[in-house]
Design a protein around this motif. Structure first.
Motif, PDB file in Angstrom:
ATOM      1  N   VAL A 101      10.010   0.486  -2.243  1.00  0.00           N
ATOM      2  CA  VAL A 101       8.579   0.182  -3.185  1.00  0.00           C
ATOM      3  C   VAL A 101       8.921  -0.113  -4.749  1.00  0.00           C
ATOM      4  O   VAL A 101       8.309  -1.020  -5.134  1.00  0.00           O
ATOM      5  N   TYR A 102       9.566   1.371  -5.265  1.00  0.00           N
ATOM      6  CA  TYR A 102       8.857   1.612  -6.749  1.00  0.00           C
ATOM      7  C   TYR A 102      10.092   0.610  -7.004  1.00  0.00           C
ATOM      8  O   TYR A 102       9.526   0.407  -8.556  1.00  0.00           O
ATOM      9  N   SER A 147       8.947  -6.056 -10.525  1.00  0.00           N
ATOM     10  CA  SER A 147       8.108  -6.644 -11.058  1.00  0.00           C
ATOM     11  C   SER A 147       6.950  -6.096 -12.608  1.00  0.00           C
ATOM     12  O   SER A 147       6.430  -7.234 -13.177  1.00  0.00           O
ATOM     13  N   THR A 161       0.775  -5.099  -7.978  1.00  0.00           N
ATOM     14  CA  THR A 161       1.565  -3.938  -8.071  1.00  0.00           C
ATOM     15  C   THR A 161       1.054  -2.593  -7.975  1.00  0.00           C
ATOM     16  O   THR A 161       1.042  -1.940  -6.869  1.00  0.00           O
ATOM     17  N   VAL A 194       3.306  -5.879  -3.269  1.00  0.00           N
ATOM     18  CA  VAL A 194       3.919  -5.400  -4.795  1.00  0.00           C
ATOM     19  C   VAL A 194       4.458  -7.836  -4.942  1.00  0.00           C
ATOM     20  O   VAL A 194       4.342  -7.881  -5.787  1.00  0.00           O
ATOM     21  N   SER A 241       8.901 -14.351  -4.855  1.00  0.00           N
ATOM     22  CA  SER A 241       7.301 -13.115  -4.509  1.00  0.00           C
ATOM     23  C   SER A 241       7.138 -13.913  -3.114  1.00  0.00           C
ATOM     24  O   SER A 241       6.408 -12.916  -2.559  1.00  0.00           O
ATOM     25  N   GLY A 270      -0.189  -1.691  -4.536  1.00  0.00           N
ATOM     26  CA  GLY A 270       0.886  -1.209  -3.487  1.00  0.00           C
ATOM     27  C   GLY A 270       1.387   0.333  -3.760  1.00  0.00           C
ATOM     28  O   GLY A 270       2.291   1.146  -3.107  1.00  0.00           O
ATOM     29  N   LEU A 271       1.991   0.447  -5.022  1.00  0.00           N
ATOM     30  CA  LEU A 271       1.333   2.202  -5.872  1.00  0.00           C
ATOM     31  C   LEU A 271       0.924   2.735  -5.097  1.00  0.00           C
ATOM     32  O   LEU A 271       0.514   4.092  -5.074  1.00  0.00           O
ATOM     33  N   LEU A 281       3.286   4.078 -14.067  1.00  0.00           N
ATOM     34  CA  LEU A 281       4.174   4.238 -12.857  1.00  0.00           C
ATOM     35  C   LEU A 281       5.068   5.075 -12.330  1.00  0.00           C
ATOM     36  O   LEU A 281       4.652   5.637 -11.067  1.00  0.00           O
ATOM     37  N   ALA A 304       8.663  -2.190  -7.647  1.00  0.00           N
ATOM     38  CA  ALA A 304       7.125  -2.571  -8.533  1.00  0.00           C
ATOM     39  C   ALA A 304       7.690  -2.738  -9.982  1.00  0.00           C
ATOM     40  O   ALA A 304       7.040  -3.493 -10.723  1.00  0.00           O
ATOM     41  N   GLY A 347       0.504  -1.587 -14.390  1.00  0.00           N
ATOM     42  CA  GLY A 347       0.513  -3.104 -13.164  1.00  0.00           C
ATOM     43  C   GLY A 347       0.262  -3.862 -15.220  1.00  0.00           C
ATOM     44  O   GLY A 347       1.918  -4.597 -15.223  1.00  0.00           O
TER      45      GLY A 347
END
Lengths: 619, 106
Positions: free
Chosen positions: A245-246, A252, A310, A305, A262, A313-314, A54, A249, A472
């Motif tokens: 967002v990070y 999660s 996850t 995410v 969620s 998304g990243l 990540l 992530a 993830g």
């Protein structure tokens, strides 16, 4: 930059989690046996670094975009005053952002989180002498503050749930939450209180929504465009706003969200994606179009995410950082050249700024999700991923549809901006004759254009794939393109293409005179320009709600606190006014006071003292 | 000689003190004020003399007499200072009425 890329390369070769605890703030040793206390295994707060897939991915984004923006700033900011301040703040921001990405526990994360927020405030208000910039900086600071407080509460709650329960070594040795706190580790931890966990997840979501400008905390990001365009590109497109967002992530992956959380995250992402895109449709300001598009794309990432994808998304965050920074820097080149941000005054710039026009077009194609540009791969994976969860989570349907509809809007609004700025004939003769900037400005554009084309294809590199798959732990990218996914892609691409075609028909073909009033659906336009009234609602809350409270506090201060103070003052004033009357200056009067005092002393000695002695006994 | 009781002497000095205090409180003429102070003070000196005479041990009585002599000296000094003030006041205001010398009122 080189270090960041090297770390990412190393990480892609051998994915895993590397940590290094640098120093300990606070250490509570384990209590002696028989005295369990609040922390039966002891507890310590540490500052450390953590490199895992990540953070490696984020590190590339931060360092590469940071470097290019710095390079671009040399020319873009040349004529500004206060450059030492600008570069100091930008450097502080980059340091804080790297710290945030590499933080190994939530508290350290929060520290750097606050620091990037502070830098964002500084840099939005770089032109602090302009009232609009100063108030935008304040707005950004205050709105994200709402999220920050929620985030901090979320940390407390997670700590309350897990902090004291971790078996042995894990929590005590590593500070709390990140290092050992992945799913496998949590499997050994007694299940937390589900209600508390849900509330904690909501709080974390609130923090992320504040930083990533998600509905309803999205009002600050468009106004943050008052800052220099370089700042918008770096902080408000590629890095800081992605920190939300990070955070989602990271949470999660290491802690997990409950089912309700969620759903909430998916809902928030879907709603934000769609509504931000609708607001982008009517903006006359080139930077604001891109700002709304940022909010919208961040919504996609939040959606992914929330749905459990996850790393997808990243992945979108990764590609988005490049093409969005590209769009901002291209817009910056335009603004630098013509001196306005109003799309309706531009036009015809394609001939004089071919490179910028091409860069903006590449960014736009990537944003719209046209293959083979970067946005296509990540957005496609993202939508396919969310689609694959619909079977088990039918509640995600409306938000999936909103996100899908947004693909059309995205193609439309970004190419509306392109056609307004670059095609046709110049509309405002009073503007400067634009021309391309020097190499410091064009080189970042070229590099970012290249990245916007190929970043999506990175997914076919084995190393990068390994990053995504190991990051993830729970869900990688949808590995196989079955018929359904291909169909989804086809629909998505044709929607985006349709959006671009509509944009061409309305603004590019020359059939409609590009003026604000010529736009169709005037009523809808007003609503969208007013941002659905959310900002007015906040203003109302600030003006009426806070003002009422302030009035009450003022009343209390004025009449109760000040009243008490002034009451004392007046009482003593009156008293001394009366006391000074006895200071006649007449010696006879003073003599009578002496005699009076003497009589009192005599009375005390002769009457009161014997009485007291008789009553209580004397010694 | 038949010893008079101490109480009678004390009554006399108390009466003197009362006269002195009355003068102090009522006189407005500075000189009369000084005289009243002298009377009150002499009441105190008289008390020392009485108690010296009634002392059970003659050596203690000597102390009382010594203090009485010293106090007479003090009274003289005080009158000297007081009269100096009277002169200064007269020079300043042309009057020795203390009711007019109220510059220190609050």
């Amino acid at each position: 930059m080189a270090v960041g890329v090297l770390i990412a390369l190393g990480e892609s070769l051998s994915p895993g989690t590397y940590t290094d605890v640098r120093f300990t703030w606070l250490h509570l040793p384990a209590p002696p046996p028989g005295h369990p206390g609040a922390f039966p295994n002891g507890f310590s707060l540490v500052m450390g670094t953590l490199v895992d897939p990540l953070s490696a991915l984020m590190l590339v984004v931060v360092t590469v975009v940071g470097f290019l923006v710095m390079l671009y700033s040399i020319e873009y900011m040349r004529k500004e005053r206060g450059l030492p301040r600008y570069y100091a703040e930008l450097s502080l921001f980059l340091a804080a952002m790297n710290g945030l990405v590499l933080a190994d526990n939530l508290l350290e994360f929060f520290l750097f989180w606050e620091l990037v927020g502070l830098c964002s405030y500084f840099l939005i208000g770089f032109h602090y002498e302009r009232p609009a910039a100063a108030s935008a900086a304040k707005e950004a600071f205050l709105v994200t503050r709402v999220g920050d407080v929620m985030f901090l509460l979320g940390i407390f709650l997670y700590f309350a749930v897990y902090g004291a329960k971790g078996p042995g070594l894990g929590w005590a040795a590593s500070g709390f939450l990140f290092v050992q706190g992945n799913h496998a580790f949590l499997a050994g931890v007694p299940a937390g209180n589900p209600t508390l966990l849900t509330v904690a997840g909501i709080m974390i979501l609130g923090g992320a929504a504040g930083k990533s400008a998600q509905f309803p905390l999205d009002v600050w990001l468009p106004d943050a465009m008052e800052g220099p365009t370089t700042v918008s590109a770096l902080i408000h497109a590629a890095t800081m706003v992605a920190a939300g967002v990070y955070l989602l992530a990271v949470t999660s992956v290491f802690l997990g969200f409950t089912a309700f959380d969620s759903l909430l995250i998916v809902a928030l992402g879907g709603i934000t994606t769609f509504f931000a895109a609708t607001m982008a449709v009517v903006q006359p300001d080139i930077k604001r179009v891109i700002a709304y598009s940022t909010i919208s794309q961040l919504g996609y990432m939040v959606l992914a995410v929330g749905a459990g994808f996850t790393m997808v998304g990243l992945y979108h965050l990764f590609t988005h950082a490049f093409f969005k920074a590209l769009l901002f820097l291209a817009a910056g080149a335009v603004i630098h050249a013509v001196g306005t941000q109003d799309l309706f005054r531009m036009g015809g710039l394609r001939k004089r700024m071919p490179l910028t026009a091409a860069a903006f077009a590449i960014g736009g194609l990537a944003l719209a999700g046209i293959p083979p540009f970067a946005g296509f791969w990540s957005k496609d994976d993202l939508l396919a991923g969310v689609y694959s969860t619909l079977g088990s989570h039918p509640a995600y349907w409306p938000f999936f549809l909103l996100a899908f509809a947004t693909v059309f809007l995205t193609g439309y609004y970004i190419f509306r901006a392109w056609f307004l700025a670059f095609s046709g004939e110049p509309r405002d003769p009073s503007l400067h004759a634009g021309h391309e900037g020097p190499w410091e400005m064009t080189v970042p554009l070229v590099i970012l254009s290249a990245l916007a084309v190929v970043a999506g294809l990175f997914v076919y590199l084995p190393g990068f794939q390994a990053l995504l798959l190991h990051g993830g732990g729970v869900a990688g990218i949808p590995p196989v393109y079955g018929t359904t996914q291909l169909l989804l892609s086809a629909v998505g691409v044709s929607l985006a293409g349709g959006g671009i075609l509509v944009a061409w028909a309305l603004w590019g073909s020359g059939r409609i005179v590009p003026t604000p009033s010529a736009a169709p659906a005037a009523g809808m336009r007003r609503v969208l320009l007013a941002r659905y009234g959310i900002k007015s609602a906040y203003d109302w809350l600030g003006a009426t709600g806070v003002y009422t409270v302030a009035r009450a506090a003022d009343f209390f201060d004025r009449f109760v606190i000040d009243g008490a103070v002034h009451g004392f003052e007046r009482a003593f004033g009156d008293l001394s006014e009366r006391m000074r009357r006895i200071q006649t200056g007449l010696v006879s009067d003073y003599a009578s006071y002496v005699v009076g005092g003497l009589l009192v002393v005599a009375a005390l000695l002769l009457v009161v003292a014997p009485y007291l002695v008789g009553r209580f006994g004397g010694g | 000689m038949t010893a008079l009781p101490l109480g009678g002497f004390l009554a006399l000095s108390s009466a003197l003190l009362g006269v002195g205090l009355f003068g102090i409180l009522t006189r407005r003429n500075f000189v009369l004020l000084l005289i009243a102070i002298e009377i009150a003070m002499n009441a105190a000196i008289l008390n020392f003399v009485y108690f010296a005479a009634f002392a059970p041990v003659p050596a203690l009585g000597l102390t009382g007499q010594e203090i009485a002599v010293v106090l007479i000296g003090f009274a003289a000094t005080e009158v000297a200072v007081g009269l100096a003030i009277v002169l200064a006041l007269h020079r300043l205001r042309g009057s020795i009425n203390v009711a007019q010398a109220t510059d220190l009122n609050g």
